[in-house]
Design an enzyme around this catalytic site. Structure first.
Site, PDB file in Angstrom:
ATOM      1  N   ASP A  78       5.928   3.119  -3.304  1.00  0.00           N
ATOM      2  CA  ASP A  78       4.478   2.237  -4.200  1.00  0.00           C
ATOM      3  C   ASP A  78       5.821   2.304  -5.672  1.00  0.00           C
ATOM      4  OD1 ASP A  78       3.384   1.640  -2.637  1.00  0.00           O
ATOM      5  OD2 ASP A  78       2.033   2.633  -3.338  1.00  0.00           O
ATOM      6  N   TYR A  79       6.469   3.104  -6.259  1.00  0.00           N
ATOM      7  CA  TYR A  79       7.031   2.734  -7.228  1.00  0.00           C
ATOM      8  C   TYR A  79       8.320   2.475  -6.484  1.00  0.00           C
ATOM      9  CZ  TYR A  79       9.944   4.442 -11.207  1.00  0.00           C
ATOM     10  OH  TYR A  79      10.792   4.162 -12.213  1.00  0.00           O
ATOM     11  N   LEU A  80       9.142   2.512  -5.613  1.00  0.00           N
ATOM     12  CA  LEU A  80      10.523   1.886  -5.369  1.00  0.00           C
ATOM     13  C   LEU A  80      10.224   0.793  -4.892  1.00  0.00           C
ATOM     14  CD1 LEU A  80      12.040   4.665  -3.825  1.00  0.00           C
ATOM     15  CD2 LEU A  80      12.366   3.515  -6.282  1.00  0.00           C
TER      16      LEU A  80
ATOM     17  N   LEU B 192       7.026   8.062  -4.093  1.00  0.00           N
ATOM     18  CA  LEU B 192       7.737   6.637  -4.200  1.00  0.00           C
ATOM     19  C   LEU B 192       7.717   6.265  -3.515  1.00  0.00           C
ATOM     20  CD1 LEU B 192      10.621   9.077  -5.622  1.00  0.00           C
ATOM     21  CD2 LEU B 192       8.595   8.553  -6.926  1.00  0.00           C
TER      22      LEU B 192
ATOM     23  N   LYS C   7      10.055  -1.392  -7.796  1.00  0.00           N
ATOM     24  CA  LYS C   7      11.168  -1.687  -9.258  1.00  0.00           C
ATOM     25  C   LYS C   7      11.321  -3.104  -7.906  1.00  0.00           C
ATOM     26  CE  LYS C   7      11.029   1.155 -12.858  1.00  0.00           C
ATOM     27  NZ  LYS C   7      11.015   0.149 -13.986  1.00  0.00           N
TER      28      LYS C   7
END
Length: 213
Positions: A122-124, A120, A127
């Site tokens: 890269d996603y976080l 997660l 965001k």
């Protein structure tokens, strides 16, 4: 007061709930979708469909709106292109169009992406960077960071805080959507960022505990 709210990601699982809730509250949900084949579905939820791609020009979608709820997501396929740059693109378009109010669906763990699961990060990070860009903009923002999302039926009760912990629980998408819509209605939440999980407190009451007295 009836207002027009652009729902970015209106065909997504949270976005569909948001669109339906806005329609139930007698607001106008401008349901933004990327795929023209999705327009009938969001219209059936009470939305007013508009086709636009977050990675391209979204000026026409934003024009005439009073507020924006960003509920879009890449599904992990293009986190920097959609979750970060798409959000930034919409923030810039909102500023250019004079749309002041912006509610962002973010994620728990975005305050410290490297401490979350490797899958997660890269996603976080995407965001987190979108959230910070929104904070630095001239918009009246509220950032909502839920934990793990489920498709369980909503309960209407939640827990909110600023340091709950990434692995502390989960929350139905329906309750996340309801929180986004309620947050939009409360100007005292402008400038606030909070985490969100299922809990025991009704959403309105829980959100009332966030803003300073």
């Amino acid at each position: 007061m009836t207002r027009t709210v652009l729902v970015a990601g209106a065909h997504g699982q949270v976005g569909q709930h948001v669109t339906e809730l806005l329609a139930e509250r007698d607001g106008t949900a401008r349901a933004m979708v990327r795929d023209p084949d999705q327009t009938d579905e969001v219209e059936a939820l009470g939305g007013d469909p508009v086709v636009a791609d977050l990675t391209e020009d979204v000026a026409d979608a934003v024009e005439g709106c009073d507020a924006i709820i960003f509920a879009a997501g890449s599904g992990g396929e293009d986190v920097y292109g959609v979750d970060r740059d798409g959000a930034i693109n919409l923030i810039d378009a909102a500023e250019a169009a004079g749309v002041d109010r912006f509610v962002m669906l973010s994620s728990m763990g975005a305050d410290d992406p490297v401490s979350g699961p490797d899958a997660l990060e890269d996603y976080l990070t995407a965001k987190a960077e979108a959230d910070e860009y929104l904070r630095q903009s001239g918009l009246d923002e509220t950032i909502v960071r839920p934990g793990e999302l489920t498709n369980d039926s909503g309960t209407g009760t939640v827990e909110v805080g600023d340091d709950i912990g990434l692995d502390a629980g989960d929350i139905p998408r329906e309750d996340v959507a309801r929180t986004l819509v309620v947050a939009l209605e409360h100007d005292e939440l402008i400038g606030e960022t909070f985490e969100l999980l299922s809990g025991d407190e009704p959403i309105d009451e829980a959100l009332a505990t966030i803003a300073p007295n």
